[in-house]
Motif scaffolding. Structure first.
Motif, mmCIF file in Angstrom:
data_model
loop_
_atom_site.group_PDB
_atom_site.id
_atom_site.type_symbol
_atom_site.label_atom_id
_atom_site.label_comp_id
_atom_site.label_asym_id
_atom_site.label_seq_id
_atom_site.Cartn_x
_atom_site.Cartn_y
_atom_site.Cartn_z
ATOM 1 N N UNK A 20 52.862 -18.531 -13.658
ATOM 2 C CA UNK A 20 51.692 -17.968 -12.986
ATOM 3 C C UNK A 20 51.335 -16.601 -13.542
ATOM 4 N N UNK A 21 52.333 -15.785 -13.837
ATOM 5 C CA UNK A 21 52.078 -14.470 -14.449
ATOM 6 C C UNK A 21 51.294 -14.628 -15.749
ATOM 7 N N UNK A 22 51.751 -15.542 -16.577
ATOM 8 C CA UNK A 22 51.091 -15.760 -17.865
ATOM 9 C C UNK A 22 49.678 -16.299 -17.668
ATOM 10 N N UNK A 23 49.510 -17.258 -16.765
ATOM 11 C CA UNK A 23 48.182 -17.821 -16.510
ATOM 12 C C UNK A 23 47.228 -16.764 -15.951
ATOM 13 N N UNK A 24 47.747 -15.893 -15.089
ATOM 14 C CA UNK A 24 46.903 -14.827 -14.527
ATOM 15 C C UNK A 24 46.449 -13.853 -15.622
ATOM 16 N N UNK A 25 47.292 -13.620 -16.606
ATOM 17 C CA UNK A 25 46.880 -12.775 -17.737
ATOM 18 C C UNK A 25 45.725 -13.422 -18.488
ATOM 19 N N UNK A 26 45.793 -14.735 -18.644
ATOM 20 C CA UNK A 26 44.732 -15.446 -19.362
ATOM 21 C C UNK A 26 43.403 -15.265 -18.644
ATOM 22 N N UNK A 27 43.374 -15.509 -17.343
ATOM 23 C CA UNK A 27 42.097 -15.417 -16.631
ATOM 24 C C UNK A 27 41.625 -13.973 -16.495
ATOM 25 N N UNK A 28 42.549 -13.017 -16.557
ATOM 26 C CA UNK A 28 42.136 -11.610 -16.576
ATOM 27 C C UNK A 28 41.427 -11.292 -17.894
ATOM 28 N N UNK A 29 41.926 -11.872 -18.994
ATOM 29 C CA UNK A 29 41.324 -11.656 -20.310
ATOM 30 C C UNK A 29 40.075 -12.506 -20.519
ATOM 31 N N UNK A 30 40.081 -13.700 -19.912
ATOM 32 C CA UNK A 30 38.966 -14.629 -20.091
ATOM 33 C C UNK A 30 38.606 -15.252 -18.744
ATOM 34 N N UNK A 31 37.725 -14.599 -17.987
ATOM 35 C CA UNK A 31 37.375 -15.091 -16.656
ATOM 36 C C UNK A 31 36.648 -16.440 -16.654
ATOM 37 N N UNK A 32 36.311 -16.955 -17.814
ATOM 38 C CA UNK A 32 35.651 -18.258 -17.912
ATOM 39 C C UNK A 32 36.630 -19.380 -18.269
ATOM 40 N N UNK A 33 37.917 -19.105 -18.220
ATOM 41 C CA UNK A 33 38.949 -20.067 -18.628
ATOM 42 C C UNK A 33 39.131 -21.132 -17.552
ATOM 43 N N UNK A 76 38.356 -12.155 -31.526
ATOM 44 C CA UNK A 76 39.393 -13.042 -32.050
ATOM 45 C C UNK A 76 40.763 -12.635 -31.528
ATOM 46 N N UNK A 77 41.024 -11.330 -31.464
ATOM 47 C CA UNK A 77 42.301 -10.866 -30.942
ATOM 48 C C UNK A 77 42.458 -11.234 -29.478
ATOM 49 N N UNK A 78 41.400 -11.015 -28.692
ATOM 50 C CA UNK A 78 41.460 -11.360 -27.272
ATOM 51 C C UNK A 78 41.678 -12.856 -27.096
ATOM 52 N N UNK A 79 40.990 -13.643 -27.902
ATOM 53 C CA UNK A 79 41.124 -15.088 -27.810
ATOM 54 C C UNK A 79 42.525 -15.524 -28.194
ATOM 55 N N UNK A 80 43.052 -14.986 -29.273
ATOM 56 C CA UNK A 80 44.395 -15.381 -29.691
ATOM 57 C C UNK A 80 45.436 -14.901 -28.683
ATOM 58 N N UNK A 81 45.218 -13.745 -28.066
ATOM 59 C CA UNK A 81 46.147 -13.257 -27.041
ATOM 60 C C UNK A 81 46.073 -14.150 -25.807
ATOM 61 N N UNK A 82 44.878 -14.559 -25.436
ATOM 62 C CA UNK A 82 44.722 -15.470 -24.298
ATOM 63 C C UNK A 82 45.446 -16.781 -24.563
ATOM 64 N N UNK A 83 45.282 -17.287 -25.770
ATOM 65 C CA UNK A 83 45.942 -18.541 -26.139
ATOM 66 C C UNK A 83 47.460 -18.372 -26.098
ATOM 67 N N UNK A 84 47.944 -17.258 -26.605
ATOM 68 C CA UNK A 84 49.397 -17.012 -26.591
ATOM 69 C C UNK A 84 49.903 -16.937 -25.150
ATOM 70 N N UNK A 85 49.147 -16.282 -24.286
ATOM 71 C CA UNK A 85 49.557 -16.202 -22.883
ATOM 72 C C UNK A 85 49.527 -17.575 -22.219
ATOM 73 N N UNK A 86 48.523 -18.375 -22.558
ATOM 74 C CA UNK A 86 48.450 -19.715 -21.991
ATOM 75 C C UNK A 86 49.647 -20.558 -22.448
ATOM 76 N N UNK A 87 49.957 -20.496 -23.714
ATOM 77 C CA UNK A 87 51.100 -21.241 -24.231
ATOM 78 C C UNK A 87 52.401 -20.759 -23.573
ATOM 79 N N UNK A 88 52.504 -19.454 -23.359
ATOM 80 C CA UNK A 88 53.680 -18.913 -22.680
ATOM 81 C C UNK A 88 53.776 -19.480 -21.263
ATOM 82 N N UNK A 89 52.638 -19.584 -20.584
ATOM 83 C CA UNK A 89 52.619 -20.161 -19.248
ATOM 84 C C UNK A 89 53.092 -21.603 -19.250
ATOM 85 N N UNK A 90 52.633 -22.370 -20.222
ATOM 86 C CA UNK A 90 53.068 -23.766 -20.320
ATOM 87 C C UNK A 90 54.575 -23.863 -20.537
ATOM 88 N N UNK A 91 55.092 -23.028 -21.418
ATOM 89 C CA UNK A 91 56.535 -23.023 -21.697
ATOM 90 C C UNK A 91 57.311 -22.664 -20.431
#
Length: 99
Positions: free
Chosen positions: A46-59, A20-35
């Motif tokens: 791109x930095x934020x999006x790259x963090x997401x795929x590092x945390x969740x390679x299936x994103x 749940x923590x990893x998922x919520x962190x991924x979501x926060x990073x994705x939202x940061x990327x959108x902003x």
């Protein structure tokens, strides 16, 4: 027996909370990327999006966003790498071939 069950329950809850923590962190990073993207800061996005795929390679959707952003920035090689990852993750999905 009761102690073993208790240990198993605690272990499972620990795993679940970690996911749940990893998922919520991924979501926060994705939202940061959108902003960042909408604020005109593509490198930060791109930095934020790259963090997401590092945390969740299936994103899958994030790889699509990365590919599209790289295309807009004139980085065709990076866009191609991200697009290939999209195709790898969803080879049967027609949208995997649209960019």
């Amino acid at each position: 027996m009761k102690l073993t069950l208790w240990v198993a329950i605690v272990y499972c809850l620990t795993l679940i909370s970690g996911v749940a923590r990893a998922t919520s962190q991924s979501y926060a990073n994705y939202m940061q990327g959108l902003v960042e993207e909408r604020a005109g800061r593509p490198a930060k996005a791109l930095e934020a999006y790259e963090k997401v795929v590092a945390e969740d390679p299936q994103a899958l959707e994030v790889y699509r966003d990365i590919a599209q952003l790289h295309l807009r920035l004139g980085h065709p090689d990076a866009a191609l790498r991200a697009a290939e990852k999209v195709r790898e993750l969803a080879p049967q999905e027609p949208d995997s071939f649209l960019f």
